[in-house]
Scaffold this active site. Structure first.
Site, PDB file in Angstrom:
ATOM      1  N   THR A 136       0.904  -1.143   0.000  1.00 24.10           N
ATOM      2  CA  THR A 136       0.000   0.000   0.000  1.00 24.10           C
ATOM      3  C   THR A 136       0.940   1.188   0.000  1.00 24.10           C
ATOM      4  O   THR A 136       2.147   1.013   0.082  1.00 24.10           O
ATOM      5  CB  THR A 136      -0.859  -0.102   1.266  1.00 24.10           C
ATOM      6  OG1 THR A 136      -1.626  -1.274   1.155  1.00 24.10           O
ATOM      7  CG2 THR A 136      -1.742   1.091   1.503  1.00 24.10           C
ATOM      8  N   SER A 162      -7.179  -1.799   7.314  1.00 18.86           N
ATOM      9  CA  SER A 162      -6.323  -1.380   8.433  1.00 18.86           C
ATOM     10  C   SER A 162      -5.663  -0.039   8.147  1.00 18.86           C
ATOM     11  O   SER A 162      -4.885   0.453   8.966  1.00 18.86           O
ATOM     12  CB  SER A 162      -5.225  -2.426   8.662  1.00 18.86           C
ATOM     13  OG  SER A 162      -5.784  -3.676   8.931  1.00 18.86           O
TER      14      SER A 162
HETATM   15  O1  DON Z   1      -6.875  -2.106   3.483  1.00 17.83           O
HETATM   16  C1  DON Z   1      -6.079  -2.865   4.013  1.00 17.83           C
HETATM   17  O2  DON Z   1      -5.954  -2.979   5.225  1.00 17.83           O
HETATM   18  C2  DON Z   1      -5.158  -3.670   3.132  1.00 17.83           C
HETATM   19  N1  DON Z   1      -5.769  -3.911   1.849  1.00 17.83           N
HETATM   20  C3  DON Z   1      -3.868  -2.955   3.018  1.00 17.83           C
HETATM   21  C4  DON Z   1      -2.880  -3.743   2.233  1.00 17.83           C
HETATM   22  C5  DON Z   1      -1.495  -3.349   2.465  1.00 17.83           C
HETATM   23  O3  DON Z   1      -1.177  -2.529   3.278  1.00 17.83           O
HETATM   24  C6  DON Z   1      -0.514  -4.053   1.618  1.00 17.83           C
HETATM   25  N2  DON Z   1       0.757  -3.904   2.115  1.00 17.83           N
HETATM   26  N3  DON Z   1       1.246  -4.714   2.844  1.00 17.83           N
END
Ligand code: DON
Length: 575
Positions: free
Chosen positions: A387, A459
């Site tokens: 992310t 998260s």
């Molecule tokens: O929204 C969320 O919590 C996850 N889809 C975030 C994914 C994420 O941070 C990927 N990196 N590790």
């Protein structure tokens, strides 16, 4: 004006410019006794994981644009230059501090389940979760929210045109930019899954199937077309126009669920941020459908009851208290969190000081409590970091904290033909089956079960901490389940352990998420501490890095920023 008057003014200016940097450096938030030094500026600053994005955002600030203008520009730019997480086909959350209104607003542009989604859509005949389907198939894509979210932010709180905000992205997509080592490496790691999507292969790999290498130019013609459509026709082209049509017809042809109606009905929305107080600082963060803000404040409320600074930074005692607190928060996450448009979420109960006192009473100061002894409280009422977060501050005191994502690196890895748009695989953030962990090991319950038009629990925790009524710390991070504990430790490092933002970012992090019952620590924590933690009953795993924070502090008129070295390629710059 007389000569003397001019000379006096000149002398005053000289004195001020001599004093200013000295003042900035005197502030313990600059360096103190630290080995780490943040970037310092006075008028505006951007911290992001990508240099093109930081430069594009800073340019907007220099031209007189506000923090929202810069943030939206960054958001679009990263869709081109940081395609593993920057996106048009994903979603995210933005927190905005508006100086003139003294107000914090959150924009929720999280993806939604398509209308045809069903609770058990990822279960096989035996009732087991088919991870391939929930993570890597066309069904893993939720209805994208990024274009709606960025456009809403700009329209309500920005000053520049959508065209201007899209300009750097369009140029970089059209003319291309030199690929760096990180991008090349992530492309080579993603290749086997990208191979399912001819449109993705065509963009990111050369004719011989090799990813673009360090220094080679990556152009994205179709993405440039999409960006230009948005610049000319507005966000509606994505939801009810040419781009929408391409998405819907690809879905139909490829067995996906997203229809024209899904796209037409998607709306980004503003929500009231969650609020808390920690040792006199006011903390604003993302409300549900993120779990981030609620649990960040819940954990701060528990930790406020301990004299952490006297326990010492990253001592076994401090880490023990962190881990116990984290276990309770993640246990509650599994039961109480979900989309607030579908079921009531007990936000005020979970973030109350009284509830935090109850949790504190359950913490044994000497021993780790096994996770199976911790149940969600009684409240009435292996992927990398993919992310991305960026923080922006402008000269008028406005601030933006934004985290957005495709979920995995390059999301589902599927590109909609003709658009250059990678689709997310956010549907895996739902609880496909109660008690069954998602890709981040997070378990969930009924409230996060799949339902048409529901937003999957997240998260992501873009956060703004206020001091004496002014934005003080803007922070956030990627990292799936580890996002919340990363943001927590940035705040604690600054407030309790008196670190400047660079040191707070560089420090070793720890993470516990209740299930699995494992204490993750980054390399660099000393062996003595690790063995003390093991004696207390922790299963300590030393391994991959935790989070990638991009943060800015403003104090006494100066901005101090830092990009996280855990993922090279980030850039913090100010002017
Ligand atoms: O929204 C969320 O919590 C996850 N889809 C975030 C994914 C994420 O941070 C990927 N990196 N590790």
């Amino acid at each position: 004006m007389t000569n003397i008057a001019l000379k006096t003014i000149y002398a005053l200016i000289t004195i001020i410019t001599l004093i200013v940097p000295a003042q900035a450096q005197d502030n313990p938030l600059y360096s103190g006794k630290s080995r780490f030094h943040p970037v310092v500026a006075k008028n505006g600053m951007v911290a992001s994981e990508n240099k093109y994005a930081t430069q594009a955002g800073l340019q907007v600030l220099k031209e007189g644009g506000n923090a929202v203008d810069a943030a939206v520009t960054i958001g679009f730019t990263m869709a081109v230059t940081f395609p593993r997480a920057g996106n048009l086909g994903g979603g995210g959350f933005m927190l905005v501090y508006l100086a003139d209104k003294n107000e914090v607003i959150s924009i929720d542009y999280r993806e939604k389940a398509p209308l045809q989604a069903t609770r058990d859509m990822f279960l096989d005949k035996e009732g087991n979760v088919d991870k391939e389907k929930s993570r890597h198939s066309i069904l893993s894509a939720g209805v994208p929210g990024t274009v709606a979210g960025l456009a809403l932010a700009l329209e309500r709180y920005g000053t520049i045109s959508l065209k201007r905000a899209l300009q750097p992205a369009i140029e970089l997509a059209q003319k291309g930019f030199p690929v760096d080592y990180e991008l090349s490496k992530s492309l080579s790691q993603a290749k086997s899954q990208m191979e399912r999507s001819p449109a993705s292969m065509k963009i990111f790999y050369k004719q011989n199937g090799e990813p673009y290498k360090n220094g080679e130019i990556l152009t994205q013609e179709n993405l440039a077309w999409s960006l230009k459509q948005i610049a000319q026709k507005g966000p509606q082209t994505f939801y009810n126009g040419d781009i929408a049509q391409k998405i819907a017809s690809f879905m139909k042809q490829d067995g996906g669920l997203i229809t024209s109606l899904d796209l037409k009905s998607y709306k980004a929305v503003t929500r009231k941020p969650v609020e808390g107080e920690y040792r006199g600082y006011k903390v604003y963060s993302m409300p549900p459908p993120s779990s981030g803000g609620v649990h960040l404040i819940q954990m701060l409320n528990v930790l406020e009851q301990f004299p952490l600074s006297s326990f010492g930074h990253n001592t076994s005692k401090t880490i023990h208290i962190f881990a116990e607190t984290m276990k309770h928060a993640y246990a509650d996450r599994s039961k109480y969190l979900g989309d607030p448009d579908f079921s009531p979420i007990p936000v005020s109960e979970l973030t109350s000081k009284q509830y935090a006192e109850l949790i504190k009473e359950q913490i044994d100061m000497e021993q780790a409590t096994p996770s199976n002894k911790i149940l969600p409280g009684d409240v009435i009422g292996d992927e990398g970091a993919n992310t991305t977060h960026f923080s922006v501050m402008d000269s008028e005191g406005n601030a933006v904290s934004n985290t957005y994502t495709l979920n995995f690196s390059y999301g589902s890895k599927i590109t909609v033909p003709g658009t250059g748009i990678l689709l997310n695989n956010e549907m895996d953030d739902f609880s496909a089956k109660p008690g069954n962990p998602n890709a981040y090991g997070l378990v969930g319950g009924k409230l996060n079960a799949i339902a048409p038009e529901k937003r999957m629990l997240s998260s992501m925790s873009p956060t703004i901490v206020m001091k004496d009524g002014n934005p003080f710390l803007i922070t956030g991070s990627p990292g799936g389940s580890r996002i919340i504990t990363t943001v927590l430790q940035i705040i604690l490092n600054v407030i309790d352990f008196n670190m400047n933002i660079s040191e707070a970012t560089n420090s070793v992090r720890v993470h516990h998420q209740w299930l699995p019952d494992v204490l993750n620590v980054e390399t660099g924590l000393n062996e003595d501490t690790i063995s003390l933690l093991r004696k207390m009953g922790y299963k300590v795993e030393i391994g991959r890095t935790i989070g990638v924070a991009e943060s800015i502090i403003k104090d006494e008129g100066f901005m101090y920023g830092a990009s996280d070295p855990r993922r090279p390629g980030g850039l913090t710059e100010g002017y």
